[in-house]
Scaffold this motif. Sequence first.
Motif, PDB file in Angstrom:
ATOM      1  N   PHE A 232       0.872  -1.182   0.000  1.00  0.00           N
ATOM      2  CA  PHE A 232       0.000   0.000   0.000  1.00  0.00           C
ATOM      3  C   PHE A 232       0.907   1.229   0.000  1.00  0.00           C
ATOM      4  O   PHE A 232       1.574   1.526   0.992  1.00  0.00           O
ATOM      5  CB  PHE A 232      -0.897  -0.030   1.244  1.00  0.00           C
ATOM      6  N   ASN A 233       0.950   1.927  -1.135  1.00  0.00           N
ATOM      7  CA  ASN A 233       1.829   3.089  -1.304  1.00  0.00           C
ATOM      8  C   ASN A 233       0.991   4.321  -1.634  1.00  0.00           C
ATOM      9  O   ASN A 233       0.801   4.658  -2.816  1.00  0.00           O
ATOM     10  CB  ASN A 233       2.849   2.827  -2.416  1.00  0.00           C
ATOM     11  N   PRO A 234       0.464   4.999  -0.627  1.00  0.00           N
ATOM     12  CA  PRO A 234      -0.415   6.137  -0.910  1.00  0.00           C
ATOM     13  C   PRO A 234       0.369   7.397  -1.266  1.00  0.00           C
ATOM     14  O   PRO A 234       1.491   7.614  -0.813  1.00  0.00           O
ATOM     15  CB  PRO A 234      -1.160   6.321   0.415  1.00  0.00           C
ATOM     16  N   ASN A 235      -0.247   8.241  -2.084  1.00  0.00           N
ATOM     17  CA  ASN A 235       0.265   9.556  -2.449  1.00  0.00           C
ATOM     18  C   ASN A 235      -0.917  10.503  -2.598  1.00  0.00           C
ATOM     19  O   ASN A 235      -2.066  10.073  -2.775  1.00  0.00           O
ATOM     20  CB  ASN A 235       1.061   9.495  -3.761  1.00  0.00           C
TER      21      ASN A 235
ATOM     22  N   ARG B  50      -2.618   3.008  -7.982  1.00  0.00           N
ATOM     23  CA  ARG B  50      -2.682   1.721  -8.671  1.00  0.00           C
ATOM     24  C   ARG B  50      -3.832   0.875  -8.142  1.00  0.00           C
ATOM     25  O   ARG B  50      -4.589   0.268  -8.918  1.00  0.00           O
ATOM     26  CB  ARG B  50      -1.348   0.991  -8.463  1.00  0.00           C
ATOM     27  N   LEU B  51      -4.014   0.865  -6.793  1.00  0.00           N
ATOM     28  CA  LEU B  51      -5.100   0.065  -6.206  1.00  0.00           C
ATOM     29  C   LEU B  51      -6.460   0.664  -6.512  1.00  0.00           C
ATOM     30  O   LEU B  51      -7.429  -0.060  -6.779  1.00  0.00           O
ATOM     31  CB  LEU B  51      -4.888  -0.045  -4.692  1.00  0.00           C
TER      32      LEU B  51
ATOM     33  N   ILE C 106      -9.600  -1.056  -8.451  1.00  0.00           N
ATOM     34  CA  ILE C 106     -10.984  -1.129  -7.945  1.00  0.00           C
ATOM     35  C   ILE C 106     -11.953  -0.603  -8.988  1.00  0.00           C
ATOM     36  O   ILE C 106     -12.961  -1.248  -9.328  1.00  0.00           O
ATOM     37  CB  ILE C 106     -11.111  -0.327  -6.638  1.00  0.00           C
ATOM     38  N   LEU C 107     -11.654   0.592  -9.533  1.00  0.00           N
ATOM     39  CA  LEU C 107     -12.548   1.198 -10.532  1.00  0.00           C
ATOM     40  C   LEU C 107     -12.651   0.320 -11.771  1.00  0.00           C
ATOM     41  O   LEU C 107     -13.739   0.138 -12.340  1.00  0.00           O
ATOM     42  CB  LEU C 107     -12.024   2.585 -10.909  1.00  0.00           C
ATOM     43  N   SER C 108     -11.507  -0.214 -12.203  1.00  0.00           N
ATOM     44  CA  SER C 108     -11.501  -1.032 -13.413  1.00  0.00           C
ATOM     45  C   SER C 108     -12.409  -2.237 -13.266  1.00  0.00           C
ATOM     46  O   SER C 108     -13.222  -2.539 -14.154  1.00  0.00           O
ATOM     47  CB  SER C 108     -10.062  -1.475 -13.712  1.00  0.00           C
TER      48      SER C 108
END
Length: 753
Positions: A597-600, A641-642, A646-648
């Motif tokens: 999990f790499n949030p920005n 990316r995550l 999810i949306l995809s």
Amino acid sequence: MGKFLIPIEFVFLAIAMTCYLWHRQNQERRRIEISIKQQTQRERFINQITQHIRQSLNLETVLNTTVAEVKTLLQVDRVLIYRIWQDGTGSAITESVNANYPSILGRTFSDEVFPVEYHQAYTKGKVRAINDIDQDDIEICLADFVKQFGVKSKLVVPILQHNRASSLDNESEFPYLWGLLITHQCAFTRPWQPWEVELMKQLANQVAIAIQQSELYEQLQQLNKDLENRVEKRTQQLAATNQSLRMEISERQKTEAALRHTNHTLQSLIAASPRGIFTLNLADQIQIWNPTAERIFGWTETEIIAHPELLTSNILLEDYQQFKQKVLSGMVSPSLELKCQKKDGSWIEIVLSAAPLLDSEENIAGLVAVVADITEQKRQAEQIRLLQSVVVNTNDAVVITEAEPIDDPGPRILYVNEAFTKITGYTAEEMLGKTPRVLQGPKTSRTELDRVRQAISQWQSVTVEVINYRKDGSEFWVEFSLVPVANKTGFYTHWIAVQRDVTERRRTEEVRLALEREKELSRLKTRFFSMASHEFRTPLSTALAAAQLLENSEVAWLDPDKRSLNLHRIQNSVKNMVQLLDDILIINRAEAGKLEFNPNWLDLKLLFQQFIEEIQLSVSDQYYFDFICSAQDTKALVDERLVRSILSNLLSNAIKYSPGGGQIKIALSLDSEQIIFEVTDQGIGISPEDQKQIFEPFHRGKNVRNITGTGLGLMVAKKCVDLHSGSILLKSAVDQGTTVTICLKRYNHLPRA
């Protein structure tokens, strides 16, 4: 005769004189009426104040009423009564003063403040009205004296008592100067009106009368007290005369009272005794039968006195007769346990104690017996023996501790059974006084211990399984149940723990779970290879067919529409395979714990708009995307990316399972704690049965028919949501569409690794 004419000037003069006289009469009449009205009002005030003063014979009440009424009537700043003592000094004994000015109450002034010439003048009834301390012709020392109390105008009226000679003046024709009634105006100078002076004089006379009445009343009370003292003294003399007679009567009464008290105490003790008490004479006739005996045996006092054989015929006669003979012979006999039949026919066990009963000549006249019903005691003793046998011989460890303390060091152990020693290796001597926490170690679950602590703090039972440590340091799994024990009042006094070694059961269960995991893994591998071979074969076949068509057919290559169609087929097939590989990779990393999990910081609104535009370009016009964002600030810390994954998957499912097209709604909202977005379609929906397993790998709804898919999309979305510390909620109905709600935790700063 000629007419006599009056000049007109005389006529006007007469009229003017008449009007003037009439006006003067009216003014005089009004003045008289006002004067009479004021006089009447003052008299009414005097009568009211006089009535208030005379309502009490208490001197303090009279004086307090006077100063309060005068202050209210004259609207002055201070009213006080100055008492003149025999030595020439004086004190302010009563006062009513506004809060803005100092109080004089209780202060005593020397005779220099009130010299003899002042005393003589006031004794003769002089009234002193000072309109202005600074202007009137008064002594400088007096002006300075009253200014310290804020006085600007003052009015002093003597309180004179007639028929009482003054100690300062031996001439008896002058009245006695008791004190002064004084009014002070402090806020401003005030010219004292004659009626005010007259009013004060009348009030001073009334106060003097009231004072005399109060003093006479006090004298009367003193006379009554003296009379009572003389009567009491005479009574004491009469009492002394009859002292010897009274002492004799008193001693006799004390003796009778002591006998009555002893008899009453004895009767009360017999009646209140928790033991059955009865007496028998030598003929076995019952004379006393207390309420406890009635409760034990069931017969009332009337029944048993009339028929004593009811008792003696229902006990073991042989033992009773031997016991009776020992008691009557004066031998000290121990208690006797007997079985006896009650009135209702049931049998009870009793313990019987007895002593000989003597008459007035010290001869044995019978016996007194004390009986206790020990049936329940015997039953409880047997029950305790059985329970003790169970505790001692059971294979489960039993530990009894104190109820408190809950915090460190914990409750002390009071008892452990033999099974505890066999399981843990600790002897009872080693554990008594210690705490059960000595069995805990590094692998003891803190979660389970917190459950235990919470249950203990609420005095509740609890059952947990944890790893404990034996005396030699070896680990073992133990299942223990903890139960609070209360006394008769409901107060918790102890904890009882029953512990069972479940190490073998846990090992067996771990082996079973491992086998089940292996079976499940094998099943998933089989399903995966089957799905992968099918899902990869379809797009590869499509891509291969399109490529061969372009290669072998010149028409297909030269026709732009056909060339574009085949190229799109190849591209879509490659995209499907890439998506499938991404899903498999995400699931594999998540299962292995390597999905990071790499949030920005990211503008979610912009991301959603761009992603929807990309999707819109790759689908037909029969799908309409409606994006709604209700938040103003849409920047958040997320893993792009995550979120894209999810949306995809959500939009891909919404498109795939809406074969007839239609509207697809995407809603985005943010608050201080959460990021919420929903995807709603109008597709085929999901049945309630399939919803229970919808997040399991490879699971697809029974109503998908010939729609292609892997059954991995929602599982992948859930893995990504879990990494965001979020939740996913699905709401669907068959043929009515599906709504998927995603809630992600909103971070204000980068979370710690």
